[in-house]
Design a protein around this motif. Structure first.
Motif, PDB file in Angstrom:
ATOM      1  N   ASP A 111       0.826  -1.206   0.000  1.00 31.20           N
ATOM      2  CA  ASP A 111       0.000   0.000   0.000  1.00 31.20           C
ATOM      3  C   ASP A 111       0.861   1.257   0.000  1.00 31.20           C
ATOM      4  O   ASP A 111       0.615   2.203  -0.742  1.00 31.20           O
ATOM      5  N   ARG A 112       1.885   1.277   0.855  1.00 31.22           N
ATOM      6  CA  ARG A 112       2.828   2.384   0.938  1.00 31.22           C
ATOM      7  C   ARG A 112       4.151   1.850   1.446  1.00 31.22           C
ATOM      8  O   ARG A 112       4.189   0.836   2.146  1.00 31.22           O
ATOM      9  N   VAL A 115       3.786   2.393  -6.097  1.00 31.07           N
ATOM     10  CA  VAL A 115       3.571   2.336  -4.649  1.00 31.07           C
ATOM     11  C   VAL A 115       3.952   3.685  -4.047  1.00 31.07           C
ATOM     12  O   VAL A 115       5.094   4.134  -4.192  1.00 31.07           O
ATOM     13  N   PRO A 116       3.031   4.371  -3.378  1.00 30.51           N
ATOM     14  CA  PRO A 116       3.374   5.674  -2.783  1.00 30.51           C
ATOM     15  C   PRO A 116       4.516   5.546  -1.786  1.00 30.51           C
ATOM     16  O   PRO A 116       4.530   4.643  -0.939  1.00 30.51           O
ATOM     17  N   VAL A 163       6.952   7.322   1.217  1.00 26.71           N
ATOM     18  CA  VAL A 163       6.960   8.322   2.288  1.00 26.71           C
ATOM     19  C   VAL A 163       8.416   8.565   2.686  1.00 26.71           C
ATOM     20  O   VAL A 163       9.004   7.768   3.426  1.00 26.71           O
ATOM     21  N   SER A 223       0.676   7.617   8.107  1.00 24.14           N
ATOM     22  CA  SER A 223       0.847   7.101   6.745  1.00 24.14           C
ATOM     23  C   SER A 223       0.764   5.575   6.654  1.00 24.14           C
ATOM     24  O   SER A 223       0.482   5.033   5.580  1.00 24.14           O
ATOM     25  N   PRO A 271       2.915   2.904   6.546  1.00 23.77           N
ATOM     26  CA  PRO A 271       3.641   2.161   5.513  1.00 23.77           C
ATOM     27  C   PRO A 271       3.755   0.692   5.880  1.00 23.77           C
ATOM     28  O   PRO A 271       3.793   0.330   7.062  1.00 23.77           O
ATOM     29  N   VAL A 329      -0.068  14.705  -0.228  1.00 26.25           N
ATOM     30  CA  VAL A 329      -0.146  13.654  -1.243  1.00 26.25           C
ATOM     31  C   VAL A 329       0.137  14.279  -2.607  1.00 26.25           C
ATOM     32  O   VAL A 329      -0.620  15.132  -3.093  1.00 26.25           O
TER      33      VAL A 329
END
Length: 502
Positions: free
Chosen positions: A49-50, A73-74, A76, A94, A96, A163
């Motif tokens: 997801d992150r 994939v975002p 951080v 967030s 992660p 974001v």
């Protein structure tokens, strides 16, 4: 063809695969090597997801972020200097699923609960990274999908996750490429942190999107700048005012540095205003003008001085292609005309804007005015449309004697005095004026600071009498964050010493 990085697509002939892509310290990767390292990691993290990235100033950070973008994939980015409480907030907000780090990085206890993947720059045959990919990774084609979640500094509360979509990143980088004639032939030199949009998006993703080369110094040094811009063949330098101030100080005694800067195609300063005095010293020694641009985490880049347009100290240029910019008065009315004097809040709109604050729909809604993002920055516009920033609405707009005054222009005037090394300006309550202007000054010579009257007359002569400081307080240093920005809320509570010293 990949959306953000055409040069990393194995089917693209736009850039030779053996061309250097990035160099950080002793680590160098060609485009082929970067494609393999990032592609292998992208397959391993696909489906997450992150991911968090322990953002040291290294090639491992660059590979980790590129891999996340390839995988859709975002990512951080985490500032390695973040304190325990702030790190816990960012991780909790967030959420992660993984943390990516260099093999030798020592992570804090707050990250102990996350699965860790060490980033390999040259995956060895038989390793998990090398076995992970057999075909080039195809980037997502959804421009609105989140790419990065970058946390604000948290000066007005807990940090908020900004974001940033693939659309925002590509639009901002392409607008800068248009304004700066930035191409794959450029070699960018910088030493900026890689957890912030300046160093990471502009300084790493920018060159890779163009198919050019980036050389990160690891840690800033005047010697490193001279080396990479001189014999190293660098064409562009990105920095913040603190770096350019040190460069300006060193120019008189280092002809090699002057020659290196003179040979560069573009010198760019950002993240805070570059004092006029440093502009002038660099131009006098090298014949080059430093280009300033204006952006923030939520908007990426908004404006830039056009290279070759002549010296423009004190301004951040005109809006970039695709960016709408307006000034708004306190009553909500849009200011018309460019008189160089009327102060308003900068509001912007365009494809460069962020998608919203993570998990904060309330804060997102509050940040916009009918589609325009409220930056909180105060500015005036010159006759040619150039933007001149005068401070932040929350801390730098001073209402004194019926005037609205921006702290930034007073700070620049103070820095024009040879006896002033650093300066900050704030307002404090005054029974007669409403607010009085207070100057916080770090003298060039601590043993012989310029007199208060001398400084107030200096400002009045350059600007106007109503803009002169009513109080001058002397400090040994100004509090700053990692990007060199002055933290005015961290200025000391004044003591009644009788000599203006706090």
């Amino acid at each position: 063809m990949s959306a953000l990085f055409p040069a990393l697509d194995a089917r693209s002939l736009a850039v030779p695969s053996d061309r250097p892509a990035l160099r950080c310290g002793t680590d160098t990767l060609t485009y082929a090597e970067l494609a393999r390292a990032a592609g292998s990691l992208a397959v391993r993290i696909g489906g997450a997801d992150r991911v968090a990235v322990w953002a040291t100033p290294s090639a491992h950070t660059a590979v980790a972020v590129v891999a996340a973008l390839l995988a859709g994939v975002p990512a951080v980015p985490l500032n390695p200097r973040t304190g325990e409480r702030e790190l816990a907030h960012i991780l909790g907000d967030s959420a992660p699923g993984l943390v990516l780090a260099g093999p030798g990085d020592v992570l804090p206890a707050g990250l102990a609960g996350l699965p860790r993947i060490d980033v390999e720059l040259t995956p060895a045959d038989g390793s998990a990274a090398a076995e992970a990919v057999t075909e080039p990774v195809a980037e997502p084609d959804d421009d609105e999908s989140p790419a990065l979640i970058v946390y604000t500094s948290g000066t007005t509360g807990p940090p908020k996750g900004v974001v940033l979509s693939r659309r925002a990143i590509s639009a901002s980088l392409d607008a800068l490429a248009d304004a700066w004639a930035w191409t794959g032939d450029d070699v960018l030199v910088h030493a900026l942190p890689l957890f912030h949009v300046h160093g990471l998006i502009l300084g790493i993703l920018g060159p890779l999107r163009r198919g050019g080369e980036v050389r990160h110094l690891g840690a800033f040094s005047v010697e490193g700048v001279a080396r990479e811009l001189g014999a190293g063949g660098g064409t562009m330098l990105f920095g913040v005012p603190t770096m350019y101030h040190r460069i300006a100080d060193a120019l008189a005694g280092d002809p090699r540095l002057g020659d290196a800067l003179a040979g560069a195609r573009l010198l760019v300063s950002g993240s805070a205003a570059l004092p006029v005095h440093d502009h002038e010293r660099i131009t006098a020694a090298t014949g080059r003008t430093v280009v300033e641009r204006y952006g923030m985490t939520e908007t990426l880049m908004n404006t830039s001085v056009v290279p070759g347009s002549g010296p423009r100290p004190g301004t951040v240029g005109t809006p970039l292609a695709g960016v709408g910019l307006r000034l708004v008065d306190e009553d909500g009315s849009v200011l018309g005309g460019y008189d160089g004097e009327t102060v308003g809040e900068v509001q912007v709109r365009g494809p460069n804007l962020f998608s919203g604050y993570l998990n904060r729909p309330d804060a997102t809604a509050e940040a916009f005015d009918d589609g325009w993002f409220r930056t909180g920055d105060m500015a005036v516009r010159e006759a040619d449309g150039s933007v001149r920033l005068v401070g932040r609405k929350a801390t730098d707009l001073i209402k004194s004697g019926g005037y609205k005054i921006g702290a930034g222009e007073i700070e620049n005037a103070l820095l024009d005095h040879p006896g002033v090394l650093e300066a900050a300006v704030t307002g404090e309550p005054d029974p007669d004026l409403g607010e009085r202007i207070v100057a916080w000054v770090v003298p060039t010579d601590a043993a012989k600071p310029p007199a208060e009257a001398e400084l107030t007359e200096h400002v009045a002569g350059l600007l106007a009498p109503h803009k002169r400081p009513r109080v001058v307080r002397y400090l040994d240093a100004l509090p700053r964050n990692d990007m060199g920005k002055i933290l005015k809320k961290a200025l000391p509570v004044p003591l009644s010493t009788g000599d203006g010293r706090a």
